[in-house]
Design an enzyme around this catalytic site. Structure first.
Site, mmCIF file in Angstrom:
data_model
loop_
_atom_site.group_PDB
_atom_site.id
_atom_site.type_symbol
_atom_site.label_atom_id
_atom_site.label_comp_id
_atom_site.label_asym_id
_atom_site.label_seq_id
_atom_site.Cartn_x
_atom_site.Cartn_y
_atom_site.Cartn_z
ATOM 1 N N LYS A 22 0.488 -1.182 0.038
ATOM 2 C CA LYS A 22 -0.071 0.013 0.237
ATOM 3 C C LYS A 22 0.767 1.063 -0.083
ATOM 4 O O LYS A 22 0.400 1.808 -0.546
ATOM 5 C CB LYS A 22 -0.294 0.365 1.191
ATOM 6 C CG LYS A 22 -1.640 1.398 1.501
ATOM 7 C CD LYS A 22 -2.270 1.700 2.501
ATOM 8 C CE LYS A 22 -1.776 1.851 3.936
ATOM 9 N NZ LYS A 22 -1.419 3.112 4.676
ATOM 10 N N ASN A 23 1.526 0.692 0.901
ATOM 11 C CA ASN A 23 2.679 2.237 0.786
ATOM 12 C C ASN A 23 3.501 2.567 -0.469
ATOM 13 O O ASN A 23 4.152 3.795 -0.317
ATOM 14 C CB ASN A 23 3.340 2.145 2.601
ATOM 15 C CG ASN A 23 2.734 2.478 3.694
ATOM 16 O OD1 ASN A 23 1.522 2.493 3.374
ATOM 17 N ND2 ASN A 23 3.454 2.398 5.045
ATOM 18 N N ARG A 92 -4.933 10.412 5.022
ATOM 19 C CA ARG A 92 -3.143 10.820 4.953
ATOM 20 C C ARG A 92 -2.165 11.618 3.863
ATOM 21 O O ARG A 92 -2.282 12.084 3.289
ATOM 22 C CB ARG A 92 -2.910 11.056 6.363
ATOM 23 C CG ARG A 92 -2.381 11.339 6.886
ATOM 24 C CD ARG A 92 -0.654 12.131 8.309
ATOM 25 N NE ARG A 92 0.519 11.485 6.985
ATOM 26 C CZ ARG A 92 0.558 13.721 7.980
ATOM 27 N NH1 ARG A 92 -0.179 13.922 8.415
ATOM 28 N NH2 ARG A 92 2.352 13.813 7.380
ATOM 29 N N CYS A 116 -4.810 12.693 12.687
ATOM 30 C CA CYS A 116 -5.440 10.640 12.155
ATOM 31 C C CYS A 116 -5.079 10.060 13.688
ATOM 32 O O CYS A 116 -4.465 10.633 14.339
ATOM 33 C CB CYS A 116 -4.608 10.478 10.972
ATOM 34 S SG CYS A 116 -3.386 9.563 11.377
ATOM 35 N N ARG A 121 0.173 14.161 13.072
ATOM 36 C CA ARG A 121 1.117 14.015 12.096
ATOM 37 C C ARG A 121 0.538 15.065 11.453
ATOM 38 O O ARG A 121 0.346 15.985 10.001
ATOM 39 C CB ARG A 121 -0.263 13.031 10.814
ATOM 40 C CG ARG A 121 0.151 11.831 11.878
ATOM 41 C CD ARG A 121 -0.849 10.393 11.043
ATOM 42 N NE ARG A 121 0.314 9.751 10.435
ATOM 43 C CZ ARG A 121 0.122 8.355 9.168
ATOM 44 N NH1 ARG A 121 -0.894 8.115 9.763
ATOM 45 N NH2 ARG A 121 0.977 8.401 8.957
ATOM 46 N N ASP A 306 4.895 0.675 11.281
ATOM 47 C CA ASP A 306 3.994 0.204 10.976
ATOM 48 C C ASP A 306 3.586 -1.682 12.153
ATOM 49 O O ASP A 306 2.625 -2.093 12.028
ATOM 50 C CB ASP A 306 3.327 -0.874 9.602
ATOM 51 C CG ASP A 306 3.570 1.419 9.746
ATOM 52 O OD1 ASP A 306 3.329 2.002 10.667
ATOM 53 O OD2 ASP A 306 3.076 1.668 8.538
ATOM 54 N N ARG A 398 -8.585 -0.594 4.538
ATOM 55 C CA ARG A 398 -7.634 0.186 3.873
ATOM 56 C C ARG A 398 -5.856 -0.263 3.754
ATOM 57 O O ARG A 398 -5.605 0.436 3.180
ATOM 58 C CB ARG A 398 -7.355 1.291 5.267
ATOM 59 C CG ARG A 398 -8.800 1.984 5.410
ATOM 60 C CD ARG A 398 -7.915 3.181 6.258
ATOM 61 N NE ARG A 398 -6.476 3.608 6.271
ATOM 62 C CZ ARG A 398 -5.376 4.674 7.371
ATOM 63 N NH1 ARG A 398 -5.557 4.107 8.350
ATOM 64 N NH2 ARG A 398 -4.356 4.678 6.541
HETATM 65 C C1 UD1 Z 1 4.892 6.435 6.254
HETATM 66 C C2 UD1 Z 1 3.466 5.289 6.246
HETATM 67 C C3 UD1 Z 1 3.276 5.038 7.657
HETATM 68 C C4 UD1 Z 1 4.432 5.082 8.354
HETATM 69 C C5 UD1 Z 1 5.307 6.057 8.122
HETATM 70 C C6 UD1 Z 1 6.817 5.715 9.079
HETATM 71 C C7 UD1 Z 1 3.035 5.644 4.309
HETATM 72 C C8 UD1 Z 1 0.670 5.576 3.353
HETATM 73 N N1 UD1 Z 1 2.455 5.323 4.902
HETATM 74 O O1 UD1 Z 1 3.922 7.578 6.806
HETATM 75 O O2 UD1 Z 1 2.296 3.808 7.130
HETATM 76 O O3 UD1 Z 1 4.021 4.371 10.057
HETATM 77 O O4 UD1 Z 1 5.481 6.497 6.794
HETATM 78 O O5 UD1 Z 1 7.228 4.297 8.677
HETATM 79 O O6 UD1 Z 1 3.332 6.032 2.997
HETATM 80 N N2 UD1 Z 1 6.109 14.251 10.673
HETATM 81 C C9 UD1 Z 1 6.114 16.121 11.137
HETATM 82 N N3 UD1 Z 1 5.991 16.553 10.407
HETATM 83 C C10 UD1 Z 1 5.751 16.158 8.906
HETATM 84 C C11 UD1 Z 1 6.128 15.078 8.153
HETATM 85 C C12 UD1 Z 1 5.945 14.101 9.170
HETATM 86 O O7 UD1 Z 1 6.587 16.720 12.168
HETATM 87 O O8 UD1 Z 1 5.559 17.050 8.171
HETATM 88 C C13 UD1 Z 1 6.153 13.390 11.468
HETATM 89 C C14 UD1 Z 1 4.978 12.548 12.280
HETATM 90 O O9 UD1 Z 1 4.135 13.006 12.394
HETATM 91 C C15 UD1 Z 1 5.437 10.995 12.577
HETATM 92 C C16 UD1 Z 1 7.081 11.549 11.848
HETATM 93 O O10 UD1 Z 1 7.234 12.706 11.972
HETATM 94 O O11 UD1 Z 1 6.194 11.487 13.990
HETATM 95 C C17 UD1 Z 1 7.131 10.157 10.863
HETATM 96 O O12 UD1 Z 1 6.139 10.330 9.801
HETATM 97 P P1 UD1 Z 1 6.993 9.943 8.480
HETATM 98 O O13 UD1 Z 1 7.661 9.326 8.098
HETATM 99 O O14 UD1 Z 1 6.125 11.057 7.128
HETATM 100 O O15 UD1 Z 1 5.883 9.208 7.960
HETATM 101 P P2 UD1 Z 1 3.949 8.961 7.075
HETATM 102 O O16 UD1 Z 1 4.540 9.699 5.499
HETATM 103 O O17 UD1 Z 1 3.149 9.789 7.341
#
Ligand code: UD1
Length: 419
Positions: A22-23, A92, A116, A121, A306, A398
């Site tokens: 999915k990711n 998201r 979420c 996030r 995850d 999902r």
């Molecule tokens: C992606 C994955 C999710 C996985 C995560 C971490 C997808 C669709 N989802 O989510 O399943 O759990 O990576 O491996 O690929 N953060 C900020 N600011 C930002 C962006 C992120 O503070 O602009 C923080 C988040 O709140 C979190 C951390 O950074 O605490 C990691 O988030 P991130 O690596 O961005 O995860 P996602 O891309 O949302």
């Protein structure tokens, strides 16, 4: 209301094919917007999150056709630049369309994806990195109005944390641009390499994906492409956990071991026999597992956040004290009270869950709180004596394609029911 009824106690035995990730599929679908031609994506899992991404593409003017696990996106005539609040809030990852839309249409009007079930996030890293590439964002209520008055231009960007989504958004945005982008402290997850492979096949010039520095030499256009999405390492971890709690024995086909090292090490450390051969992973688990582990989630190649929820049920069948510390998301343990309804005695202290000893689980009525937390409830129910009923399974849909059929195909007593 739909749900699952699970009668625990059956050993899982047999073989399963692991679905596409999915990711990977979600950012790849966003990236198809850059290609003024057809993108053919194989091994694209049939999931509600993927359906939401396809709906966004259709809203933007793409023609999308699905034939089982193949999706064809023709973005030749994509011209719209607005995505409704309702669609943005479905998942998201919709934020992944921001850079692609501005790159392709010159403008994006989307809503803030907001919080979420895993915590707040924020998207600050996405916005500041894309700003360095020339994207200006103004906020009106919860709408984000995004433009690139001087076009997208390469830049030197350092992320304050290796965010998976921000890394993907930068790669997508910079793929078609003027100049070269160097992204430092990039996330290294395998799904990022898969996105880069997809774009490179379409003519992009991206190097270093999978390392902490990614270089994107902007090109002027991308061409038609055919790509196969990598397999889902978190779904694979789910079936490994299901085998472990039932003392089972599974072959996971289409499951390369190279991107699952930390997860496979966990199962090996608790006493399961793990073998990898010809793109398959084999797990064989004894009746009693004995070990004491301290697992801390981390960015890749560390133990994936995850997969954290998936191993808590496994702790309940191990003789010994085990703990899981979550370091990526603030609010990832909402499923723990549900697990405890099965008789698990999982104790929370700050961001760490402790399971002090082997526990006898019994059936209960449970409700999914989120995608992986929901999968944790299914795994624990497979280990429990008696019948459990699990509701709010839309969370599970999902990310899992036909979970009930897959598990019952290898011996689980699990069926979909109407409450
Ligand atoms: C992606 C994955 C999710 C996985 C995560 C971490 C997808 C669709 N989802 O989510 O399943 O759990 O990576 O491996 O690929 N953060 C900020 N600011 C930002 C962006 C992120 O503070 O602009 C923080 C988040 O709140 C979190 C951390 O950074 O605490 C990691 O988030 P991130 O690596 O961005 O995860 P996602 O891309 O949302």
């Amino acid at each position: 209301m739909r749900g699952y009824s699970i009668c625990g106690g059956n050993k899982l035995q047999g073989s399963l094919r692991i679905q596409g990730a999915k990711n990977s599929a979600l950012p790849i679908l966003a990236a198809t917007l850059l290609i003024k031609d057809k993108s053919i994506i194989h091994n694209c899992p049939q999931l509600s999150d993927v359906d939401a991404a396809i709906k966004i593409l259709i809203t933007l003017g793409c023609v999308c056709v699905r034939d089982e696990h193949t999706v064809i996106v023709d973005a030749t005539d994509a011209a719209n630049f607005e995505v409704s609040r309702a669609l943005m809030h479905k998942m998201r990852s919709s934020i992944m369309f921001l850079g692609a839309m501005v790159s392709r249409m010159g403008k994006a009007v989307i809503s803030n994806p907001g919080g979420c079930e895993l915590g707040p996030r924020p998207i600050d890293m996405h916005l500041s990195a894309l700003n360095r590439l020339g994207i200006k964002v103004s906020e009106q209520d919860d709408l984000l109005i995004c433009t690139a008055p001087n076009g997208i231009r390469g830049a030197d960007i350092t992320l304050r944390f290796p965010s998976v989504g921000a890394t993907e958004n930068v790669i997508i945005t910079a793929a078609v641009s003027k100049g070269t982008t160097v992204l430092r402290n990039a996330a290294k997850e395998p799904e990022i390499s898969d996105l880069a492979d997809f774009l490179n096949r379409a003519g992009a010039k991206i190097s270093g994906a999978g390392s902490d520095t990614v270089t994107i030499e902007g090109v002027s256009r991308l061409c038609t492409v055919e790509h196969e999405v990598i397999s889902d390492r978190i779904v694979a971890a789910t079936y490994l956990s299901a085998a472990a709690v039932t003392g089972g024995c599974l072959e996971l086909k289409g499951c390369p071991a190279y991107n699952m090292t930390s997860v496979l090490k966990f199962f090996s450390d608790i006493g399961c026999s793990i073998k990898a051969k010809n793109n398959s992973v084999f797990i064989r688990c004894g009746e009693r597992l004995k070990s004491s582990t301290k697992t801390v989630t981390d960015v890749y190649p560390g133990f994936p956040t995850d997969a954290g929820p998936l191993i808590l049920p496994v702790f309940t069948v191990i003789d010994g004290q085990n703990s899981l510390e979550e370091t990526i998301f603030e609010n990832r343990f909402r499923y723990v009270p549900e697990l405890n309804k099965l008789g698990a005695e999982i104790i929370m202290k700050n961001q760490t869950a402790y399971c002090l000893k082997r526990q006898r689980l019994h059936g209960a009525d449970l409700s999914c709180t989120d995608l992986r937390g929901g999968a944790a409830l299914i795994i624990a129910s497979l280990a429990a004596e008696g019948v459990s009923r699990v509701s709010e399974i839309h969370h599970i849909e999902r990310g899992y394609y036909r979970l009930a059929q897959s598990l019952s195909g290898v011996g689980a007593d699990l069926k979909e029911i109407e409450f």
